[in-house]
Write a protein that holds these residues in place. Structure first.
Motif, PDB file in Angstrom:
ATOM      1  N   UNK A 154       8.070 136.153 -44.871  1.00 50.94           N
ATOM      2  CA  UNK A 154       7.084 137.085 -45.423  1.00 50.94           C
ATOM      3  C   UNK A 154       5.865 136.341 -45.970  1.00 50.94           C
ATOM      4  N   UNK A 155       6.102 135.317 -46.745  1.00 55.23           N
ATOM      5  CA  UNK A 155       4.989 134.579 -47.354  1.00 55.23           C
ATOM      6  C   UNK A 155       4.139 133.853 -46.309  1.00 55.23           C
ATOM      7  N   UNK A 156       4.775 133.370 -45.260  1.00 59.48           N
ATOM      8  CA  UNK A 156       4.060 132.592 -44.255  1.00 59.48           C
ATOM      9  C   UNK A 156       3.328 133.460 -43.241  1.00 59.48           C
ATOM     10  N   UNK A 157       3.937 134.585 -42.840  1.00 59.55           N
ATOM     11  CA  UNK A 157       3.400 135.336 -41.701  1.00 59.55           C
ATOM     12  C   UNK A 157       2.907 136.750 -42.018  1.00 59.55           C
ATOM     13  N   UNK A 158       3.377 137.371 -43.094  1.00 54.30           N
ATOM     14  CA  UNK A 158       3.102 138.792 -43.319  1.00 54.30           C
ATOM     15  C   UNK A 158       2.189 139.046 -44.528  1.00 54.30           C
ATOM     16  N   UNK A 159       2.493 138.400 -45.630  1.00 59.49           N
ATOM     17  CA  UNK A 159       1.794 138.686 -46.895  1.00 59.49           C
ATOM     18  C   UNK A 159       0.278 138.517 -46.754  1.00 59.49           C
ATOM     19  N   UNK A 160      -0.461 139.536 -47.211  1.00 64.59           N
ATOM     20  CA  UNK A 160      -1.933 139.588 -47.193  1.00 64.59           C
ATOM     21  C   UNK A 160      -2.526 139.653 -45.771  1.00 64.59           C
ATOM     22  N   UNK A 161      -1.698 139.760 -44.758  1.00 68.65           N
ATOM     23  CA  UNK A 161      -2.204 139.826 -43.380  1.00 68.65           C
ATOM     24  C   UNK A 161      -2.157 141.234 -42.810  1.00 68.65           C
ATOM     25  N   UNK A 162      -1.285 142.079 -43.369  1.00 72.41           N
ATOM     26  CA  UNK A 162      -1.222 143.466 -42.912  1.00 72.41           C
ATOM     27  C   UNK A 162      -2.396 144.246 -43.517  1.00 72.41           C
ATOM     28  N   UNK A 163      -2.726 145.387 -42.899  1.00 75.32           N
ATOM     29  CA  UNK A 163      -3.922 146.127 -43.287  1.00 75.32           C
ATOM     30  C   UNK A 163      -3.779 146.896 -44.597  1.00 75.32           C
ATOM     31  N   UNK A 164      -2.557 147.080 -45.092  1.00 76.28           N
ATOM     32  CA  UNK A 164      -2.320 147.751 -46.367  1.00 76.28           C
ATOM     33  C   UNK A 164      -1.539 146.826 -47.295  1.00 76.28           C
ATOM     34  N   UNK A 165      -1.537 147.163 -48.574  1.00 77.52           N
ATOM     35  CA  UNK A 165      -0.760 146.368 -49.524  1.00 77.52           C
ATOM     36  C   UNK A 165       0.607 146.989 -49.811  1.00 77.52           C
ATOM     37  N   UNK A 166       0.804 148.248 -49.397  1.00 82.07           N
ATOM     38  CA  UNK A 166       2.104 148.910 -49.498  1.00 82.07           C
ATOM     39  C   UNK A 166       2.587 149.225 -48.083  1.00 82.07           C
ATOM     40  N   UNK A 167       3.737 148.708 -47.700  1.00 85.30           N
ATOM     41  CA  UNK A 167       4.255 148.943 -46.341  1.00 85.30           C
ATOM     42  C   UNK A 167       5.713 148.538 -46.263  1.00 85.30           C
ATOM     43  N   UNK A 168       6.326 148.870 -45.148  1.00 81.20           N
ATOM     44  CA  UNK A 168       7.713 148.504 -44.867  1.00 81.20           C
ATOM     45  C   UNK A 168       7.735 147.768 -43.536  1.00 81.20           C
ATOM     46  N   UNK A 169       8.500 146.688 -43.442  1.00 82.87           N
ATOM     47  CA  UNK A 169       8.625 146.003 -42.147  1.00 82.87           C
ATOM     48  C   UNK A 169      10.085 145.667 -41.873  1.00 82.87           C
ATOM     49  N   UNK A 170      10.435 145.679 -40.595  1.00 80.00           N
ATOM     50  CA  UNK A 170      11.794 145.359 -40.151  1.00 80.00           C
ATOM     51  C   UNK A 170      11.806 143.993 -39.483  1.00 80.00           C
ATOM     52  N   UNK A 171      12.863 143.238 -39.737  1.00 81.64           N
ATOM     53  CA  UNK A 171      12.994 141.911 -39.147  1.00 81.64           C
ATOM     54  C   UNK A 171      14.375 141.735 -38.533  1.00 81.64           C
ATOM     55  N   UNK A 172      14.471 140.714 -37.692  1.00 80.34           N
ATOM     56  CA  UNK A 172      15.744 140.343 -37.068  1.00 80.34           C
ATOM     57  C   UNK A 172      15.968 138.852 -37.300  1.00 80.34           C
ATOM     58  N   UNK A 173      17.166 138.496 -37.712  1.00 84.39           N
ATOM     59  CA  UNK A 173      17.511 137.084 -37.938  1.00 84.39           C
ATOM     60  C   UNK A 173      18.475 136.650 -36.835  1.00 84.39           C
ATOM     61  N   UNK A 174      18.002 135.737 -35.961  1.00 85.25           N
ATOM     62  CA  UNK A 174      18.824 135.349 -34.817  1.00 85.25           C
ATOM     63  C   UNK A 174      19.892 134.337 -35.207  1.00 85.25           C
ATOM     64  N   UNK A 175      20.697 133.933 -34.222  1.00 84.84           N
ATOM     65  CA  UNK A 175      21.848 133.054 -34.478  1.00 84.84           C
ATOM     66  C   UNK A 175      21.443 131.680 -35.004  1.00 84.84           C
ATOM     67  N   UNK A 176      20.172 131.308 -34.787  1.00 85.13           N
ATOM     68  CA  UNK A 176      19.681 130.019 -35.291  1.00 85.13           C
ATOM     69  C   UNK A 176      19.060 130.139 -36.675  1.00 85.13           C
ATOM     70  N   UNK A 177      19.013 131.356 -37.202  1.00 86.23           N
ATOM     71  CA  UNK A 177      18.429 131.580 -38.513  1.00 86.23           C
ATOM     72  C   UNK A 177      16.946 131.882 -38.473  1.00 86.23           C
ATOM     73  N   UNK A 178      16.364 131.990 -37.263  1.00 86.32           N
ATOM     74  CA  UNK A 178      14.940 132.287 -37.139  1.00 86.32           C
ATOM     75  C   UNK A 178      14.692 133.770 -37.332  1.00 86.32           C
ATOM     76  N   UNK A 179      13.609 134.099 -38.036  1.00 85.96           N
ATOM     77  CA  UNK A 179      13.259 135.483 -38.314  1.00 85.96           C
ATOM     78  C   UNK A 179      12.208 135.974 -37.321  1.00 85.96           C
ATOM     79  N   UNK A 180      12.431 137.183 -36.799  1.00 88.88           N
ATOM     80  CA  UNK A 180      11.498 137.821 -35.876  1.00 88.88           C
ATOM     81  C   UNK A 180      11.050 139.160 -36.453  1.00 88.88           C
ATOM     82  N   UNK A 181       9.767 139.449 -36.358  1.00 94.07           N
ATOM     83  CA  UNK A 181       9.239 140.745 -36.778  1.00 94.07           C
ATOM     84  C   UNK A 181       9.574 141.791 -35.711  1.00 94.07           C
ATOM     85  N   UNK A 182      10.080 142.942 -36.155  1.00 92.49           N
ATOM     86  CA  UNK A 182      10.437 144.022 -35.229  1.00 92.49           C
ATOM     87  C   UNK A 182       9.451 145.181 -35.311  1.00 92.49           C
ATOM     88  N   UNK A 183       9.113 145.614 -36.522  1.00 90.56           N
ATOM     89  CA  UNK A 183       8.257 146.799 -36.637  1.00 90.56           C
ATOM     90  C   UNK A 183       7.681 146.918 -38.036  1.00 90.56           C
TER      91      UNK A 183
END
Length: 335
Positions: free
Chosen positions: A216-245
């Motif tokens: 969140x801090x590296x890829x999402x925070x302050x980059x989305x167009x609103x300051x209030x929002x919800x996002x979904x993520x997926x954590x793969x078998x290697x521990x890497x996080x992917x943005x879903x929606x």
């Protein structure tokens, strides 16, 4: 929740900003005649099918029992065809590996997975997509009432509907998480499939929470167009996080293991944290299903139809279709 916030969560709005950290996708404009077809409330006749299923072999008893009427008043239902759109969709599906996960501007037809032959949202042709879309209340809501829960009286933003095709990936439900952000601060993280107990989530919740925070801090925070929002993520078998929606911060979005009163007021959130977590500044609250006792049925079950209805609507069980035709004929004779 304002209409502008909902508009900002459209796939084509956020995808260019976060393309590097999400699943590869193709966006196609949805023609007006296709939109009208999706909203047509008549009999489900699926368009885009290349090879219609044939279950009765020539010369079989079942085939001989079906009497085709020559009555001029008999109406034959025929699916509309969209050759140019079909070609574009098939080209996009091929470019994404042959199988896709479909959605519209906001929603996917998660409530209609039961009607598909594979009980999945995995699609290989436009006919698969149409079957799901025409059976989905979520898709209908996208097309007819996208701003229904908004509180402002401003005019509805102009919308261009789009078909979103995402490369099919076998995602494990126990690795999906929903994250709630208010004033650009990550307040809470919830297990996405909250109806099931996953042992690995309970055991690794601190590590999962930490990796999502870092993402969140590296890829999402302050980059989305609103300051209030919800996002979904997926954590793969290697521990890497992917943005879903992305989803709007409001009641139109399922709060899962939180309540919207908690999320909007901030009350009761800090009480969930352990002493170690409470000492970390701005640490989000993490909630998961901690016991098999609390397992619940899927919330999508309420959208299902009896299997006989599905078989009749898709023509997948010729015996049930013949019985249905005989029943209708007998009823007409009695009348």
């Amino acid at each position: 929740m304002k209409k502008e916030q909902v508009a900002h969560c459209q796939f084509s709005v956020w995808y260019p900003l976060f393309k590097a950290v999400t699943i590869r996708s193709v966006i196609l404009p949805l023609p007006e005649n296709v939109k009208e077809y999706l909203l047509d409330d008549g009999t489900l006749v699926v368009s885009g099918r290349e090879d219609p299923p044939s279950h009765a072999q020539d010369g079989s008893d079942d085939a001989e029992e079906i009497q085709w009427s020559d009555d001029e008043n008999t109406t034959t239902l025929k699916a509309p065809e969209f050759p140019e759109f079909t070609a574009k969709v098939q080209e996009a599906i091929s470019s994404l590996g042959g199988s896709v996960f479909p959605k519209l501007n906001w929603s996917a037809p998660r409530d209609a997975y039961w009607i598909a032959m594979n009980s999945s949202l995995k699609c290989k042709a436009l006919s698969d997509i149409f079957l799901l879309f025409k059976s989905s209340d979520f898709i209908t809501r996208d097309l007819t009432q996208p701003f229904i829960h908004c509180t402002d009286d401003s005019p509805d933003p102009s919308l261009n509907y789009e078909l979103v095709l995402r490369k099919w990936c076998e995602l494990i439900p126990g690795a999906e998480f929903r994250c709630f952000v208010k004033e650009n601060k990550l307040l809470g993280i919830s297990q996405r499939d909250y109806t099931q107990y996953y042992d690995h989530i309970s055991k690794q919740h601190e590590e999962i929470c930490r990796s999502i925070q870092e993402f969140f801090k590296k890829h999402i925070q302050y980059k989305f167009l609103d300051e209030d929002f919800v996002f979904d993520v997926y954590r793969d078998s290697r521990g890497k996080i992917w943005l879903i929606d992305f989803n709007p911060f409001g009641e139109v979005t399922d709060s899962l293991l939180f309540t919207w009163e908690e999320l909007t007021s901030g009350k009761n959130l800090k009480g969930d944290q352990s002493e170690g977590e409470a000492t970390e500044q701005d640490s989000p609250v993490f909630r998961c299903t901690n016991s098999k006792v609390t397992v619940q049925p899927s919330p999508y079950l309420s959208y299902r139809l009896p299997k006989d209805f599905v078989d009749l609507s898709t023509g997948e069980d010729v015996h049930k279709l013949i019985d249905f035709l005989k029943l209708k004929r007998n009823q007409q004779e009695d009348d």
